[in-house]
Design a protein around this motif. Structure first.
Motif, PDB file in Angstrom:
ATOM      1  N   GLU A  66      15.241  64.686   7.553  1.00 37.10           N
ATOM      2  CA  GLU A  66      14.197  63.893   8.190  1.00 37.10           C
ATOM      3  C   GLU A  66      14.774  62.662   8.882  1.00 37.10           C
ATOM      4  O   GLU A  66      14.303  62.260   9.945  1.00 37.10           O
ATOM      5  CB  GLU A  66      13.146  63.470   7.153  1.00 37.10           C
ATOM      6  CG  GLU A  66      12.311  64.639   6.662  1.00 37.10           C
ATOM      7  CD  GLU A  66      11.397  64.241   5.526  1.00 37.10           C
ATOM      8  OE1 GLU A  66      10.246  64.702   5.551  1.00 37.10           O
ATOM      9  OE2 GLU A  66      11.819  63.485   4.636  1.00 37.10           O
ATOM     10  N   THR A  67      15.795  62.090   8.286  1.00 33.41           N
ATOM     11  CA  THR A  67      16.454  60.937   8.905  1.00 33.41           C
ATOM     12  C   THR A  67      17.098  61.361  10.215  1.00 33.41           C
ATOM     13  O   THR A  67      16.971  60.673  11.235  1.00 33.41           O
ATOM     14  CB  THR A  67      17.510  60.351   7.945  1.00 33.41           C
ATOM     15  OG1 THR A  67      16.858  59.964   6.733  1.00 33.41           O
ATOM     16  CG2 THR A  67      18.210  59.152   8.555  1.00 33.41           C
ATOM     17  N   GLU A  68      17.769  62.495  10.209  1.00 35.92           N
ATOM     18  CA  GLU A  68      18.395  63.004  11.424  1.00 35.92           C
ATOM     19  C   GLU A  68      17.355  63.268  12.516  1.00 35.92           C
ATOM     20  O   GLU A  68      17.568  62.939  13.686  1.00 35.92           O
ATOM     21  CB  GLU A  68      19.177  64.272  11.112  1.00 35.92           C
ATOM     22  CG  GLU A  68      19.968  64.797  12.287  1.00 35.92           C
ATOM     23  CD  GLU A  68      20.883  65.944  11.894  1.00 35.92           C
ATOM     24  OE1 GLU A  68      21.832  66.190  12.658  1.00 35.92           O
ATOM     25  OE2 GLU A  68      20.667  66.583  10.842  1.00 35.92           O
ATOM     26  N   ASP A  69      16.213  63.822  12.132  1.00 31.56           N
ATOM     27  CA  ASP A  69      15.137  64.056  13.085  1.00 31.56           C
ATOM     28  C   ASP A  69      14.630  62.737  13.671  1.00 31.56           C
ATOM     29  O   ASP A  69      14.407  62.625  14.883  1.00 31.56           O
ATOM     30  CB  ASP A  69      13.993  64.814  12.407  1.00 31.56           C
ATOM     31  CG  ASP A  69      12.820  65.013  13.346  1.00 31.56           C
ATOM     32  OD1 ASP A  69      12.974  65.744  14.345  1.00 31.56           O
ATOM     33  OD2 ASP A  69      11.756  64.420  13.089  1.00 31.56           O
ATOM     34  N   SER A  70      14.451  61.747  12.828  1.00 25.08           N
ATOM     35  CA  SER A  70      13.971  60.446  13.286  1.00 25.08           C
ATOM     36  C   SER A  70      14.965  59.786  14.229  1.00 25.08           C
ATOM     37  O   SER A  70      14.578  59.201  15.243  1.00 25.08           O
ATOM     38  CB  SER A  70      13.704  59.532  12.086  1.00 25.08           C
ATOM     39  OG  SER A  70      12.672  60.057  11.295  1.00 25.08           O
ATOM     40  N   VAL A  71      16.244  59.887  13.899  1.00 24.97           N
ATOM     41  CA  VAL A  71      17.275  59.340  14.780  1.00 24.97           C
ATOM     42  C   VAL A  71      17.225  60.051  16.129  1.00 24.97           C
ATOM     43  O   VAL A  71      17.289  59.410  17.183  1.00 24.97           O
ATOM     44  CB  VAL A  71      18.678  59.473  14.129  1.00 24.97           C
ATOM     45  CG1 VAL A  71      19.783  59.191  15.132  1.00 24.97           C
ATOM     46  CG2 VAL A  71      18.789  58.535  12.936  1.00 24.97           C
ATOM     47  N   GLY A  72      17.080  61.362  16.107  1.00 26.89           N
ATOM     48  CA  GLY A  72      16.990  62.123  17.358  1.00 26.89           C
ATOM     49  C   GLY A  72      15.826  61.682  18.220  1.00 26.89           C
ATOM     50  O   GLY A  72      15.961  61.521  19.441  1.00 26.89           O
ATOM     51  N   ARG A  73      14.663  61.444  17.586  1.00 24.00           N
ATOM     52  CA  ARG A  73      13.494  60.975  18.350  1.00 24.00           C
ATOM     53  C   ARG A  73      13.754  59.615  18.969  1.00 24.00           C
ATOM     54  O   ARG A  73      13.428  59.378  20.139  1.00 24.00           O
ATOM     55  CB  ARG A  73      12.247  60.928  17.457  1.00 24.00           C
ATOM     56  CG  ARG A  73      11.669  62.291  17.162  1.00 24.00           C
ATOM     57  CD  ARG A  73      10.369  62.245  16.356  1.00 24.00           C
ATOM     58  NE  ARG A  73      10.612  61.801  14.982  1.00 24.00           N
ATOM     59  CZ  ARG A  73      10.182  60.653  14.460  1.00 24.00           C
ATOM     60  NH1 ARG A  73       9.451  59.837  15.168  1.00 24.00           N
ATOM     61  NH2 ARG A  73      10.444  60.343  13.213  1.00 24.00           N
ATOM     62  N   ALA A  74      14.363  58.717  18.214  1.00 26.04           N
ATOM     63  CA  ALA A  74      14.668  57.382  18.743  1.00 26.04           C
ATOM     64  C   ALA A  74      15.691  57.466  19.876  1.00 26.04           C
ATOM     65  O   ALA A  74      15.541  56.800  20.905  1.00 26.04           O
ATOM     66  CB  ALA A  74      15.179  56.473  17.630  1.00 26.04           C
TER      67      ALA A  74
END
Length: 129
Positions: A26-34
């Protein structure tokens, strides 16, 4: 999602707040969105980052911390501003300081703080210098 980002235009910051269970995926996904927001011009490249992690329940392993420093490096590759990590909760403070120390490099552009007001003061001072 454990991390939501918002834009503080006045202070030229990408503000990322974590909450809930969380995981590395989930952290990786959030970083990708940012990062996509940076890439599409929604977030200008001269912004700094305020990352607040106290409300995330996930306790990263040593391997996770290495990956998190990679995520910080991705932000450093796209944004020119400093990065402040805010953590004061038990189990969050030491990992935040380890990530900051590993990521800071000679410029000291990544620091960990125990409260958001100190982090914001440092971010604004770094931008002014």
């Amino acid at each position: 999602m454990p991390f939501e980002h918002s834009i503080d235009e006045k202070h030229r910051l990408l503000v990322i707040r974590g909450s809930g269970a969380g995981s590395l995926e989930e952290t990786e996904d959030s970083v990708g969105r940012a990062l996509r927001s940076i890439g599409n011009g929604e977030i200008p490249p001269d912004y700094g980052v305020l990352l607040a992690v106290d409300d995330v329940e996930w306790a990263p392993t040593a391997e996770d911390l290495v990956k998190i420093t990679h995520f910080i490096a991705l932000f450093q590759g796209r944004l020119r501003g400093p990065i402040a990590i805010v953590a004061s909760a038990v189990g969050k403070l030491t990992p935040a300081h380890l990530v900051a120390a590993y990521s800071a490099g000679p410029s000291g552009a990544v620091q960990a703080f125990t409260n958001e007001s100190e982090a914001r003061a440092w971010l604004l001072a770094r931008r002014a210098s």
